[in-house]
Design a protein around this motif. Sequence first.
Motif, mmCIF file in Angstrom:
data_model
loop_
_atom_site.group_PDB
_atom_site.id
_atom_site.type_symbol
_atom_site.label_atom_id
_atom_site.label_comp_id
_atom_site.label_asym_id
_atom_site.label_seq_id
_atom_site.Cartn_x
_atom_site.Cartn_y
_atom_site.Cartn_z
ATOM 1 N N MET A 1 31.079 -1.015 -49.480
ATOM 2 C CA MET A 1 30.541 0.345 -49.404
ATOM 3 C C MET A 1 29.771 0.502 -48.103
ATOM 4 S SD MET A 1 29.175 1.074 -53.211
ATOM 5 C CE MET A 1 30.318 1.264 -54.579
ATOM 6 N N ASP A 2 30.201 1.468 -47.287
ATOM 7 C CA ASP A 2 29.543 1.696 -46.008
ATOM 8 C C ASP A 2 28.630 2.919 -46.128
ATOM 9 O OD1 ASP A 2 28.766 1.772 -43.403
ATOM 10 O OD2 ASP A 2 30.784 1.583 -42.566
ATOM 11 N N GLU A 3 27.368 2.688 -46.271
ATOM 12 C CA GLU A 3 26.393 3.773 -46.419
ATOM 13 C C GLU A 3 26.895 4.850 -47.383
ATOM 14 O OE1 GLU A 3 24.614 5.122 -42.743
ATOM 15 O OE2 GLU A 3 25.668 3.545 -41.670
ATOM 16 N N PRO A 4 27.167 4.468 -48.614
ATOM 17 C CA PRO A 4 27.810 5.431 -49.519
ATOM 18 C C PRO A 4 26.904 6.595 -49.899
ATOM 19 C CG PRO A 4 27.158 3.483 -50.727
ATOM 20 C CD PRO A 4 26.895 3.191 -49.284
ATOM 21 N N LYS B 1 27.280 -3.584 -38.520
ATOM 22 C CA LYS B 1 27.422 -3.656 -39.981
ATOM 23 C C LYS B 1 28.787 -3.137 -40.419
ATOM 24 C CE LYS B 1 23.933 -0.898 -40.538
ATOM 25 N NZ LYS B 1 23.584 -0.599 -39.144
ATOM 26 N N SER B 2 29.152 -1.969 -39.913
ATOM 27 C CA SER B 2 30.462 -1.418 -40.286
ATOM 28 C C SER B 2 31.575 -2.319 -39.780
ATOM 29 C CB SER B 2 30.647 -0.019 -39.698
ATOM 30 O OG SER B 2 29.651 0.846 -40.182
ATOM 31 N N THR B 3 31.377 -2.851 -38.598
ATOM 32 C CA THR B 3 32.371 -3.758 -38.038
ATOM 33 C C THR B 3 32.562 -4.960 -38.945
ATOM 34 O OG1 THR B 3 31.762 -3.085 -35.813
ATOM 35 C CG2 THR B 3 32.914 -5.179 -36.032
ATOM 36 N N PHE C 1 33.952 4.695 -48.091
ATOM 37 C CA PHE C 1 33.529 4.963 -46.715
ATOM 38 C C PHE C 1 32.219 5.736 -46.665
ATOM 39 C CE2 PHE C 1 37.942 4.059 -46.684
ATOM 40 C CZ PHE C 1 38.167 3.394 -45.504
ATOM 41 N N GLN C 2 31.653 5.743 -45.468
ATOM 42 C CA GLN C 2 30.365 6.410 -45.278
ATOM 43 C C GLN C 2 30.457 7.904 -45.609
ATOM 44 O OE1 GLN C 2 28.660 5.709 -41.483
ATOM 45 N NE2 GLN C 2 27.026 7.199 -41.744
ATOM 46 N N ALA C 3 31.466 8.569 -45.048
ATOM 47 C CA ALA C 3 31.675 9.979 -45.378
ATOM 48 C C ALA C 3 32.757 10.037 -46.449
ATOM 49 C CB ALA C 3 32.111 10.744 -44.141
HETATM 50 MG MG LIG Z 1 28.272 1.975 -39.544
#
Ligand SMILES: [Mg+2]
Lengths: 305, 288
Positions: free
Chosen positions: B207-210, B79-81, B127-129
């Motif tokens: 948005m990656d796992e925001p 997913k992030s990729t 980003f996620q973090a």
């Molecule tokens: Mg990911």
Amino acid sequence: MSTKREELFADVDLSQEKLLNRLFHGLLAAASLFGLVMLALLLLDVLWESSQALLTFDIDIGQFLTGTSSSRAEQAGFGASILASIWLMVLTAVLAFFIAVGCAIYLVEYAPRNRVTRLIEANLANLAGVPSIVYGLLVLALIVNDAGLGSVILAGAIALALLIVPIIIVASIESIRAVPSSVRDGSYAMGATKWQTIRKVVLPQAMPGILTGTILALARAIGETAPLIMVGTLLHATRYPMGPLSDFSAMPTQIYNWTYQADRMFNGLAALGIVVLLVALIALYVLAGYLRRRYETEGGTISNV
Amino acid sequence: MSSDTPDGRTVDESTDDPLIQTEIDAEPSPSRDAERTETIVRTKDLSVYYGDDRALDDVTFEIPENRVTAMIGPSGCGKSTFLRSINRMNDRIDAARVEGDLYFHGKNVYDDDVDPVALRRKIGQVFQAPNPFPKSIYDNVAYGLRVQGTDEDVDLDDAVERALRGAALWDEVSDQLDESGLDLSGGQQQRLCIARAIATDPEVILMDEPTSALDPVAASKIEDLIDELVDEYTVIIVTHNMQQAARISDKTAVFLTGGELVEFDDTATIFEDPTDPRVEDYITGKFG
Ligand SMILES: [Mg+2]
Ligand SMILES: Nc1ncnc2c1ncn2[C@@H]1O[C@H](COP(=O)(O)OP(=O)(O)OP(=O)(O)O)[C@@H](O)[C@H]1O
């Protein structure tokens, strides 16, 4: 019940291990104490010598700190040498800082990850270990003689800069690498170019570490004697240096020259000079420590040299 | 792989599908206007490799404009990729290699004449973090405008305020704009990063796992925010939270291990009546 408890670990005999533990603890403590004791002895000796000098000879501190040196001990001062050292440090810092930081940025951010880059990086540490007199010889041959610059402050500064550039590069590389890639990603994702990312995000965050490394490197340079002797210094700094192209004798070389004079008073002056040099060193360390503490809490990572 | 499915889905509140009622407890997302929108991002046989390992496997689908599209799937399914290949952040990873096509407004972003810097100015990312810059709150939000050189053309104070309001953060930080963005709480930092991303008015926000690092209150604030953002932006969001995907997205893409896109459809369809049994297993937690 209680006997049972006492017996519980009876089969485990630790006396041998404990003895070994204590033995090594003692050895290591002694080894670290040795360094401290030597340092304390050194400081005591310097302070003793200088106080003796102040008592024995009629030395005016004000005149000592501001005056020029002289072949007659009664008239000799340290001021011209202090001024020469300040000139040296400023020129060295300017020369070394930009070259070293530019080199570190290139190596971390731009250089292709290949064997040549790795070889260069690995050898920076070796370069930092080259005897300082070698840099002095290099500058003597290339700058002083071939380029005809003469034995001037600028030539000395070039030798010292060559000496500390690798040290600053190593510290800068560490600081730049320590900037988290997530922050770089944040910048690139905003549509920033590489240079914008370096200038606005990476460098500000790495700067405290770079500055600390630079100051510690300068602290090393300020006491260097051999390269300056190679470049050529005055036996007695009898004139105040007026700029980068003046001839000079910096603090360590003047101290050195005083120590082998026949007149005993010169030895006393040398002891006082060492105190001044030490104070300058400590001031630099304090400045580095202050920078380190000041920025440590703000997310910047500080590296050690 | 049919994005052609008519969007006129109806979500019955009183559905008796036990899946929705008991296992997911999802509130059906409010149906956005039923008319179809343009496709903004389209992929064709997109594969991404890290060295010899394939992280995405021939992904083909179309992401609609002004909608929330959710990406779900087990950890490591790519997913992030996928998200990174949209704004070419994969270029920053030496080992990453992209094959196939990815079109943004019909233009293949991997064509030689596309500058990733220009692309990223149209496609923002959160980003996620949370990763605010070690700068003041103001400078964080103004960063994009400054690097994009548009800070001269606009009233910067105004733009910063608008972005912070947009990210539902203004009321909390309006009197401390000069303080470091790092001094905010995790949830505030994440909203700061959203403000930073919308300040430059991109067309798409990735948005990656925001909300993965946030507490439920902060998370629901960001969900509300996403709901508002789609009026102006296209939102593509990765999430591990099924309820969240069901609540906020219009379309859902389900990836499974190996980087395969197994199903893409209206969110309601994915959660109520998925075609692929593996999707149902994944959603109900039997898998992945
Ligand atoms: Mg990911
Ligand atoms: N920088 C990288 N270098 C090498 N392999 C990578 C890299 N990033 C991801 N991968 C690999 O690619 C695959 C997909 O990773 P990706 O991060 O896209 O998964 P994801 O679906 O986002 O997972 P998660 O839900 O855990 O975030 C994984 O097998 C991972 O190991």
